[in-house]
Design an enzyme around this catalytic site. Structure first.
Site, PDB file in Angstrom:
ATOM      1  N   ASP A 452       0.650  -1.236   0.001  1.00 44.20           N
ATOM      2  CA  ASP A 452       0.085  -0.003  -0.058  1.00 44.20           C
ATOM      3  C   ASP A 452       0.912   1.193   0.140  1.00 44.20           C
ATOM      4  OD1 ASP A 452      -2.311   1.595   0.079  1.00 44.20           O
ATOM      5  OD2 ASP A 452      -3.061   0.689   1.896  1.00 44.20           O
ATOM      6  N   ASP A 521     -10.628   2.662  -3.045  1.00 47.51           N
ATOM      7  CA  ASP A 521     -11.121   2.417  -1.555  1.00 47.51           C
ATOM      8  C   ASP A 521     -12.620   2.540  -1.721  1.00 47.51           C
ATOM      9  OD1 ASP A 521      -8.799   1.766  -0.304  1.00 47.51           O
ATOM     10  OD2 ASP A 521      -8.378   4.015   0.406  1.00 47.51           O
TER      11      ASP A 521
HETATM   12  C1  DGJ Z   1      -5.891   1.999   1.974  1.00 45.28           C
HETATM   13  C2  DGJ Z   1      -6.340   0.840   1.349  1.00 45.28           C
HETATM   14  O1  DGJ Z   1      -6.598   1.065   0.122  1.00 45.28           O
HETATM   15  C3  DGJ Z   1      -7.380  -0.156   2.147  1.00 45.28           C
HETATM   16  O2  DGJ Z   1      -7.812  -0.967   1.710  1.00 45.28           O
HETATM   17  C4  DGJ Z   1      -6.458  -0.404   3.584  1.00 45.28           C
HETATM   18  O3  DGJ Z   1      -5.454  -1.316   3.115  1.00 45.28           O
HETATM   19  C5  DGJ Z   1      -6.000   1.042   4.208  1.00 45.28           C
HETATM   20  N1  DGJ Z   1      -5.059   1.671   3.230  1.00 45.28           N
HETATM   21  C6  DGJ Z   1      -5.281   0.316   5.268  1.00 45.28           C
HETATM   22  O4  DGJ Z   1      -4.707   1.616   5.888  1.00 45.28           O
END
Ligand code: DGJ
Length: 696
Positions: A452, A521
């Protein structure tokens, strides 16, 4: 060999397309042709030799150079701009030699050299015959004994056939709302798209398609290209004052400079491009096949059904909560359990912990192994979330190495989500991260990593940089590729997901390392339909990780939510403990259903039948490569009554063979389903997934 050398220059042929270039009478390397493949290599147009246009425009302004440098009386957007040690700020590249290299893929190399300075450029053209794609990249060499500063170095300038008026298609968005398709006419001037965010970004994608304004999903000439780069990029779509249309792509020159020392070589990322008469759908399918077969590390194996803990437990993870989720997930048929954020040292919230990549002692007193063993016993593989490029000021790593972040010493360090960005342009930082992550992978039975990256850049300073500190934009990405690539080499079976708060780092550069992308997200299913449609312009469904979560649960039926996620690599992200047994049983049925169709979704051809960005009633279809099987998805969001749903005209079937469709009596020919269409009855927020089978 699909590369021909003729009296007129060079012809690159793919299965159905061709690209021709050559030298004109002025000795300039010019573009000759890009379009349908012609009968013979001599059929392609000869190199253009435009004259000047009054004292204000030399021939150079009217010449479609393959790789224009900044020189002459020429104001089109150039691909290359350098400053030599003596202060000379233009570059006069002329043809030196060409070589054709056999191999997979075959390659044409054109060597150019500056007429005065010991500076050489090589244009690389690689031909992917069966995919109908051409790859371009450039390397430059400083063959002298003084440094040269590169201020712009793009990968390619793609010329549309002369005389046309073009429409540009591109994707725009933002965090939680990625990949909206825009189509707009190109007129004189420059349409600029870019990322200055350090990643390829949620905001625009390094991709374009150009057509004459009349192409649709099924038909029409489309020229398209992508840039395989995971950092700052620029796309310049220019219509010149003489009506020539060209689209250039490459590393962004904004705040960029590269000091090329004597003997050094600089290589650009690749730009892949194609031409099709099969419309936007045809363009996407070419990219999908190429990405799946050629780039993805594991593009030929089925991608598993995932459970991800994030939306269920966020930072509140521990062994007990995850085992509870894992037991329920396994019973539903999930194959891979992914522990998201919150598992590592000090990570109770987003203000601490990033950088300290070992299990939190309070949450996992015996480390991760007991959880992993439990997950494995349940018949699932185990995956883990990391965010290696980041550090919270409240972390042991930052306390030990405050100088490791991007920063300007005299400025405050701007935080976003309470975090700073490690300067992974530095090899010591790269080595540290390789070591940390390698240890994590070596000590645990981890088969999936979600990588991420949850903020964009500020204060891009690199105190003590050896070269020009503005190299950081590129060296950061090289560092990323080195860390990730080293880990991939050491742990080749691990599947990686690229995530940057959703599709903030979705590009062909990262897909050489990662097999899957977290698309957004935003998991609200109706928003997701549109985002997934945009994503599918470039990326195949096998890369599109899509979870069923609890977003939209108040108003979108569970079945609809499952169907949306089944259009990609299915995942579950809801809080399973809060789901009723009936809900879990229903999810299990859809997971089982998905396992029966996923070979078509993940390896088949995508046909976008009705756009969810344009219509509240939308549909898409996947067809197996042998056309024996297909699956249709249809979705209705809100249509005010009275609403009449239009027929859906299938695509991609063999017109002469008979097919049965679930829910419809009797077999009909592919031609009948494609031309006569079929009608579905769907209420608001109704959806359907129908299997289609060829009957012998
Ligand atoms: C952003 C990601 O897109 C989410 O799926 C998740 O992993 C969060 N970060 C965790 O902090």
């Amino acid at each position: 060999m699909p590369i021909y050398t003729t009296n007129q220059g060079w012809v690159l042929e793919t299965a159905t397309t061709a690209y021709a270039l050559g030298l004109n009478q002025a000795g300039l390397l010019v573009h000759r042709y890009w379009g349908a493949r012609l009968k013979a290599p001599d059929d392609y147009p000869t190199a253009p030799n435009p004259g000047s246009w009054s004292a204000f425009n030399n021939p150079a302004q009217r010449t479609p150079e393959e790789y224009p440098g900044y020189e002459d009386i020429k104001f089109i957007d150039p691909c290359l701009k350098v400053t030599f040690a003596d202060g000379v700020r233009n570059v006069v590249l002329r043809f030196d030699s060409a070589e054709v290299r056999a191999g997979e893929p075959p390659e044409l190399r054109i060597h150019l050299r500056d007429t005065t300075y010991p500076f050489q450029a090589t244009l690389h053209y690689r031909v992917y015959e069966t995919y109908d794609l051409i790859e371009r990249a450039v390397t430059v060499t400083n063959a002298g004994d003084a440094p040269i500063t590169i201020e712009r170095i793009w990968s390619a300038q793609w010329h549309m056939p002369a005389g046309g008026n073009y429409r540009l298609t591109h994707a725009v968005g933002r965090h939680m709302d990625e990949m909206h398709i825009r189509r707009e006419p190109l007129t004189e001037g420059i349409k600029l798209l870019e990322s200055r965010r350090l990643t390829s970004s949620h905001h625009h994608s390094p991709w374009f398609a150009a057509d004459h304004g009349s192409a649709d999903e099924d038909a029409g000439e489309v020229w398209f290209s992508v840039l395989a780069w995971s950092g700052n990029w620029k796309l310049s779509a220019e219509v010149t004052d003489f009506g020539s249309t060209r689209v250039s792509m490459g590393i962004n020159d904004w705040d960029f400079a590269w000091r090329l020392e004597p003997g050094e070589v600089f290589s650009t990322p690749s730009s892949y491009a194609g031409y099709t008469v099969a419309g936007f759908g045809g363009a996407s399918r070419r990219l999908h096949d190429f990405i799946r077969d050629t780039l993805l590390p594991h593009g030929r194996t089925i991608h598993k059904v995932i459970y991800n803990s994030w939306e269920a437990t966020e930072f509140a993870v521990d062994e007990e909560s995850q085992v509870a989720l894992a037991e329920l997930a396994a019973a539903m048929g999930v194959e891979l359990f992914v522990l998201d954020d919150g598992w590592f040292h000090g990570r109770d919230h987003d203000a601490a912990g990033l950088g300290d990549w070992w299990p939190d002692e309070r949450k996992f007193p015996n480390g991760l192994t007991p959880l992993i063993e439990r997950v494995n016993k349940l018949g699932m593989e185990f995956g883990l979330w990391v965010e290696p490029e980041m550090v919270n000021p409240d972390s042991e790593l930052y306390r030990a190495h405050p100088d490791w972040v991007l920063h300007f010493p005299t400025r405050a360090r701007t935080e976003a989500r309470n975090q700073l960005i490690l300067n992974i342009a530095r090899t010591d930082v790269q080595d540290y991260l390789i070591d940390q992550l390698d240890r994590l992978l070596a000590q645990h039975n981890i088969t999936f990593i979600k990588w991420d990256m949850n903020r964009n850049v500020s204060e891009p300073g690199w105190p003590g940089a050896a070269g020009d500190p503005r190299e950081v934009w590129v060296r950061y990405v090289h560092g990323l590729y080195r860390i990730w690539g080293t880990l991939r080499d050491r742990h080749p079976d691990v599947i990686w997901q690229s995530c940057s708060g959703g599709a903030g780092r979705a590009d062909l550069g990262i897909l050489r390392l990662a097999d899957q992308i977290w698309v957004s997200d935003n998991t609200e299913p109706t928003a997701r339909l549109a985002i997934q449609e945009g994503f599918s312009q470039i990326f195949p469904a096998i890369t599109m990780e899509a979870w069923v979560t609890d977003m939209g649960a108040e108003y979108v039926p569970f079945e609809f939510r499952c169907h949306v996620s089944m259009c990609g690599t299915l995942g579950i992200g809801g809080h399973l403990v809060h789901w009723t047994p009936d809900r879990r049983a229903e999810a299990a049925r859809w997971i089982a259903h998905y396992k029966g169709i996923r070979h078509i979704v993940q390896f088949g051809d995508l046909f976008r039948l009705r756009s969810p960005q344009a219509h509240p009633y939308s549909a898409l279809q996947y067809v197996s490569k042998d056309r024996s099987e297909s699956v249709l998805f249809a979705f209705r969001t809100h249509l005010p009554p009275p609403a009449q749903l239009p027929p859906l005209y299938l695509r991609g079937l063999d017109p002469d063979l008979a097919y049965e469709i679930e829910g419809f009596a009797g077999a009909r020919s592919g031609s009948a389903w494609m031309n006569g269409g079929l009608s579905l009855e769907l209420a608001d927020f109704g959806s359907a997934v129908r299997r289609i089978r060829r009957v012998e």
